[in-house]
Scaffold this active site. Sequence first.
Site, PDB file in Angstrom:
ATOM      1  CB  SER A 166      13.429  -6.812 -11.143  1.00  0.00           C
ATOM      2  OG  SER A 166      12.754  -7.575 -12.096  1.00  0.00           O
TER       3      SER A 166
ATOM      4  CG  HIS B 212      13.147  -3.442 -14.716  1.00  0.00           C
ATOM      5  ND1 HIS B 212      12.225  -4.001 -14.649  1.00  0.00           N
ATOM      6  CD2 HIS B 212      14.120  -4.468 -14.913  1.00  0.00           C
ATOM      7  CE1 HIS B 212      12.274  -5.167 -14.606  1.00  0.00           C
ATOM      8  NE2 HIS B 212      13.374  -5.736 -14.874  1.00  0.00           N
ATOM      9  CG  ASN B 213       8.683  -2.561 -13.652  1.00  0.00           C
ATOM     10  OD1 ASN B 213       9.903  -2.943 -13.212  1.00  0.00           O
ATOM     11  ND2 ASN B 213       7.569  -2.428 -12.753  1.00  0.00           N
TER      12      ASN B 213
ATOM     13  CD  GLU C  99       8.058  -6.371 -16.181  1.00  0.00           C
ATOM     14  OE1 GLU C  99       9.023  -5.985 -15.469  1.00  0.00           O
ATOM     15  OE2 GLU C  99       6.822  -6.217 -15.554  1.00  0.00           O
ATOM     16  CE1 TYR C 100       4.178  -2.431 -16.938  1.00  0.00           C
ATOM     17  CE2 TYR C 100       2.627  -1.225 -18.190  1.00  0.00           C
ATOM     18  CZ  TYR C 100       3.032  -1.676 -17.063  1.00  0.00           C
ATOM     19  OH  TYR C 100       2.288  -1.581 -16.036  1.00  0.00           O
TER      20      TYR C 100
ATOM     21  N   GLY D 190       6.172  -6.858   5.773  1.00  0.00           N
ATOM     22  CA  GLY D 190       5.401  -7.109   4.714  1.00  0.00           C
ATOM     23  C   GLY D 190       5.850  -8.770   4.213  1.00  0.00           C
TER      24      GLY D 190
ATOM     25  CB  VAL E  74       4.075 -14.184  -2.541  1.00  0.00           C
ATOM     26  CG1 VAL E  74       4.956 -15.237  -3.523  1.00  0.00           C
ATOM     27  CG2 VAL E  74       2.600 -14.591  -2.402  1.00  0.00           C
TER      28      VAL E  74
HETATM   29  C1  6PG Z   1       9.854  -7.100 -11.647  1.00  0.00           C
HETATM   30  C2  6PG Z   1       8.167  -6.705 -12.176  1.00  0.00           C
HETATM   31  C3  6PG Z   1       7.411  -6.434 -11.099  1.00  0.00           C
HETATM   32  C4  6PG Z   1       5.888  -5.780 -11.572  1.00  0.00           C
HETATM   33  C5  6PG Z   1       5.183  -6.506 -12.389  1.00  0.00           C
HETATM   34  C6  6PG Z   1       3.716  -6.313 -12.494  1.00  0.00           C
HETATM   35  O1  6PG Z   1      10.391  -6.443 -12.094  1.00  0.00           O
HETATM   36  O2  6PG Z   1       9.547  -8.177 -11.128  1.00  0.00           O
HETATM   37  O3  6PG Z   1       8.273  -5.605 -12.867  1.00  0.00           O
HETATM   38  O4  6PG Z   1       7.918  -5.470 -10.129  1.00  0.00           O
HETATM   39  O5  6PG Z   1       5.075  -5.460 -10.335  1.00  0.00           O
HETATM   40  O6  6PG Z   1       5.739  -6.913 -13.460  1.00  0.00           O
HETATM   41  O7  6PG Z   1       3.633  -5.153 -13.272  1.00  0.00           O
HETATM   42  P1  6PG Z   1       2.154  -4.618 -13.908  1.00  0.00           P
HETATM   43  O8  6PG Z   1       1.215  -5.016 -12.887  1.00  0.00           O
HETATM   44  O9  6PG Z   1       2.223  -3.189 -13.906  1.00  0.00           O
HETATM   45  O10 6PG Z   1       2.340  -5.397 -15.260  1.00  0.00           O
END
Ligand code: 6PG
Length: 470
Positions: free
Chosen positions: A131, A188-189, A192-193, A12, A15
């Site tokens: 991440s 973690h995400n 993040e949200y 894959g 990027v």
């Molecule tokens: C990271 C991010 C990544 C994630 C984006 C987009 O840790 O580098 O969490 O993995 O894909 O933040 O997430 P959303 O499209 O759900 O906002």
Amino acid sequence: MEYTDYDFGLVGLGVMGRNFILNVADNNFRAFGYDLDTEKVAALKEEGKDLNKVNATTDIKTFVASLSSPRKIMLLVPAGKIVDAVIENLLPHLDTDDIIIDGGNSFYTDTDRRETYLQEKGINFFGAGVSGGAKGARKGPSIMPGGSKKGYAAIQPIFEAVAARYNGEPCVAYLGPKSAGNYVKMVHNGIEYGMMQLTSEIYDILKKAGNYTNEELHQVYSKWNKGRLQSFLVEITAEIFNQKDTLAEGDLVDKILDKAKQKGTGKWTSQNAMDLGIPIPTIDIAVSMRELSALKEERLKADALYDRPSITATDKTELESLAEAALYFAFIMSYAQGLHQLADASKEYEYHLDLSVIAKIWRAGCIIRAGLLEDITQAYQQDANLQNLLLAPSFVSKVQGTVDAARNLVILGAKNGIPLPGLSNALTYFDAYTSSRLPLNLIQAQRDHFGSHTYERTDREGIFHTDWEA
Ligand code: 6PG
């Protein structure tokens, strides 16, 4: 000269994949990429040509044959069916003890299923959350691997070399069996949200109640990033306010449509927290707000139907200091909720997570990296069985010192009709979690009244039912 003993394979070459493989090569490992897209293969070869350690192909046989044993193959492809398809394509070419690492945001139960399936075939499978976005992949991400501990020894040197470093320590560690890595990345995400929602609410109130210009917002967030709010998200927020538009006059942030998209990891965090019975309202509302933001057309209609309070301008110095403290308070609540979920999931799914290690590897490289994570690491080092960050003695003064600001900012938002759902949820979560008595005794009474669902008492053991209408 073509090598046939490449140390690392990557499937894959989008990027993330391209950047990750270049990072591996930068760290003196020979890395081989595979993608069906000839342009992506050519782009990687071109970008990696000076490193002399990168090669790529569109032919799966050549790819697998070029890797040294046990083969270490990482997939950086979109989560879902593609991961299964890539695994099926690789399988006929692999040998016992080869290693497949899924570096995407796969759902944890998919990882469990794949691990069991591949174990039967003698292949070690890892779900490793990565991440840090594209830049992190290139310069040092935070990596959250889970899977077979024995198999981890083979990938550990590569992961430790490419990961971000905090005080010289690599931001990667073996987290636990099965889907532990993907699960930790999912939460973690979720965090993040929560943090993203909170930073955007603070922007809203500064702009609407304090009339901050983008330049002032840039200054404020830059200043905060040098203090206790130091974090990747605050840092990039400062940069965003500074970005001029290239297609029209003015600042880019003002031209961006206020409909937030999502790929699902935040929603999964909330759904799973509900299944576990762990409250994470700040993360839940962050997911709901992305959904609410998407209802732009309905919001436009509703806006025309209802009056809003006219906004009373607030003193900038006071507002700024309230906002800084409130954001700090709410960031703590976001981490507290996510870590609480991890503590519970660790027992439920037998991950044996060490939360101090997780906090440690989040200190650099990842999207939720922040100065606060050093304090969180220490809190879990002091007490590995900490149920909730709010119970850590070292966090009491941090929270106590900022909760009033959160309260006052929520009042200001409510009075002025400025929605602060993340912040107010963080506050009510705190108020409820720290209440020795909640009014849910009434709910138990109601349940028993209409459905004979029974209740427990405060003064004696046992299960009780009352004939309420007698
Ligand atoms: C990271 C991010 C990544 C994630 C984006 C987009 O840790 O580098 O969490 O993995 O894909 O933040 O997430 P959303 O499209 O759900 O906002």
